[in-house]
Design a protein around this motif. Structure first.
Motif, PDB file in Angstrom:
ATOM      1  N   ARG A  74       0.861  -1.181   0.000  1.00 33.31           N
ATOM      2  CA  ARG A  74       0.000   0.000   0.000  1.00 33.31           C
ATOM      3  C   ARG A  74       0.898   1.232   0.000  1.00 33.31           C
ATOM      4  O   ARG A  74       2.084   1.157   0.305  1.00 33.31           O
ATOM      5  CB  ARG A  74      -0.968  -0.002   1.168  1.00 33.31           C
ATOM      6  CG  ARG A  74      -0.343   0.147   2.517  1.00 33.31           C
ATOM      7  CD  ARG A  74      -1.414   0.168   3.603  1.00 33.31           C
ATOM      8  NE  ARG A  74      -0.793  -0.194   4.874  1.00 33.31           N
ATOM      9  CZ  ARG A  74      -1.422  -0.761   5.863  1.00 33.31           C
ATOM     10  NH1 ARG A  74      -2.707  -1.041   5.763  1.00 33.31           N
ATOM     11  NH2 ARG A  74      -0.789  -1.055   6.974  1.00 33.31           N
ATOM     12  N   HIS A  90      -5.221  -7.504  -7.669  1.00 32.29           N
ATOM     13  CA  HIS A  90      -5.886  -7.584  -6.366  1.00 32.29           C
ATOM     14  C   HIS A  90      -5.892  -6.185  -5.759  1.00 32.29           C
ATOM     15  O   HIS A  90      -4.874  -5.491  -5.767  1.00 32.29           O
ATOM     16  CB  HIS A  90      -5.118  -8.547  -5.453  1.00 32.29           C
ATOM     17  CG  HIS A  90      -5.633  -8.579  -4.058  1.00 32.29           C
ATOM     18  ND1 HIS A  90      -6.668  -9.397  -3.686  1.00 32.29           N
ATOM     19  CD2 HIS A  90      -5.282  -7.880  -2.956  1.00 32.29           C
ATOM     20  CE1 HIS A  90      -6.920  -9.196  -2.395  1.00 32.29           C
ATOM     21  NE2 HIS A  90      -6.089  -8.282  -1.936  1.00 32.29           N
ATOM     22  N   CYS A  91      -7.051  -5.774  -5.233  1.00 28.10           N
ATOM     23  CA  CYS A  91      -7.147  -4.469  -4.568  1.00 28.10           C
ATOM     24  C   CYS A  91      -8.202  -4.552  -3.461  1.00 28.10           C
ATOM     25  O   CYS A  91      -9.376  -4.809  -3.741  1.00 28.10           O
ATOM     26  CB  CYS A  91      -7.494  -3.372  -5.567  1.00 28.10           C
ATOM     27  SG  CYS A  91      -7.479  -1.716  -4.849  1.00 28.10           S
ATOM     28  N   ASP A  92      -7.749  -4.365  -2.227  1.00 29.15           N
ATOM     29  CA  ASP A  92      -8.632  -4.346  -1.052  1.00 29.15           C
ATOM     30  C   ASP A  92      -9.630  -5.504  -1.019  1.00 29.15           C
ATOM     31  O   ASP A  92     -10.833  -5.312  -0.873  1.00 29.15           O
ATOM     32  CB  ASP A  92      -9.363  -3.004  -0.940  1.00 29.15           C
ATOM     33  CG  ASP A  92      -8.516  -1.961  -0.216  1.00 29.15           C
ATOM     34  OD1 ASP A  92      -7.485  -2.330   0.386  1.00 29.15           O
ATOM     35  OD2 ASP A  92      -8.896  -0.782  -0.239  1.00 29.15           O
ATOM     36  N   ASP A 112     -10.512  -9.410  -6.398  1.00 27.97           N
ATOM     37  CA  ASP A 112      -9.620  -9.911  -7.448  1.00 27.97           C
ATOM     38  C   ASP A 112     -10.245  -9.671  -8.807  1.00 27.97           C
ATOM     39  O   ASP A 112     -11.461  -9.804  -8.978  1.00 27.97           O
ATOM     40  CB  ASP A 112      -9.343 -11.405  -7.251  1.00 27.97           C
ATOM     41  CG  ASP A 112      -8.514 -11.661  -6.002  1.00 27.97           C
ATOM     42  OD1 ASP A 112      -7.509 -10.955  -5.808  1.00 27.97           O
ATOM     43  OD2 ASP A 112      -8.877 -12.565  -5.226  1.00 27.97           O
ATOM     44  N   VAL A 121      -6.382   2.167  -7.967  1.00 29.53           N
ATOM     45  CA  VAL A 121      -5.903   1.771  -6.649  1.00 29.53           C
ATOM     46  C   VAL A 121      -5.887   3.031  -5.773  1.00 29.53           C
ATOM     47  O   VAL A 121      -4.991   3.861  -5.915  1.00 29.53           O
ATOM     48  CB  VAL A 121      -4.488   1.156  -6.729  1.00 29.53           C
ATOM     49  CG1 VAL A 121      -4.007   0.749  -5.348  1.00 29.53           C
ATOM     50  CG2 VAL A 121      -4.453  -0.030  -7.691  1.00 29.53           C
ATOM     51  N   HIS A 149      -2.870  -3.744  -2.323  1.00 31.54           N
ATOM     52  CA  HIS A 149      -2.962  -4.200  -3.704  1.00 31.54           C
ATOM     53  C   HIS A 149      -1.749  -5.017  -4.131  1.00 31.54           C
ATOM     54  O   HIS A 149      -0.704  -4.987  -3.485  1.00 31.54           O
ATOM     55  CB  HIS A 149      -3.155  -3.006  -4.645  1.00 31.54           C
ATOM     56  CG  HIS A 149      -2.015  -2.037  -4.616  1.00 31.54           C
ATOM     57  ND1 HIS A 149      -1.827  -1.143  -3.587  1.00 31.54           N
ATOM     58  CD2 HIS A 149      -1.002  -1.824  -5.484  1.00 31.54           C
ATOM     59  CE1 HIS A 149      -0.763  -0.419  -3.821  1.00 31.54           C
ATOM     60  NE2 HIS A 149      -0.215  -0.814  -4.967  1.00 31.54           N
TER      61      HIS A 149
END
Length: 122
Positions: free
Chosen positions: A38, A56-58, A61, A72, A78
């Motif tokens: 991050r 991948h973010c928070d 997927d 992002v 992420h």
């Protein structure tokens, strides 16, 4: 301005910069991934230009293929992972501070965990 910086997972190069923005091209080699990370001072907008993999973010997927985009937000956890072929991403960073040391690594395949992250994990 485009000098290539090698990393264990692939490479990146800076394509341009201006007041409050920085543009990079990132290549993640097939089967590799960047750290789970991050940033405190910037947001990133990723555009996949070639290859395949996963973004991948928070907790969400997303399949990565040419044309996939991902915003992002600042502070979001992420990661990008390449699949069977290299994954190439154009990244636009926006923020007041755009530095390589604004990466807090939470997990890393190459043992580059940030001191702050190690304290949280302990």
């Amino acid at each position: 301005m485009a000098n290539v910086v090698e990393r264990p997972w692939g490479w990146f190069e800076t394509l341009g910069a201006g007041d409050g923005y920085l543009v990079k091209r990132i290549c993640i080699r097939a089967g590799e991934r960047i750290s789970l990370q991050r940033h405190r001072h910037r947001l990133e907008h990723w555009v996949v230009v070639s290859g395949c993999g996963q973004l991948h973010c928070d907790g969400e997927d997303l399949e990565a293929r040419a044309g996939t985009t991902l915003l992002v937000p600042c502070g979001a956890i992420h990661r990008a992972s390449a699949g069977a072929e290299d994954l190439v991403i154009v990244e636009v960073q926006r923020g007041a501070e755009l530095r390589e040391d604004d990466i807090e690594r939470l997990e890393d395949d190459y043992q580059r965990i940030s001191v702050q992250a190690a304290a949280v994990v302990s």
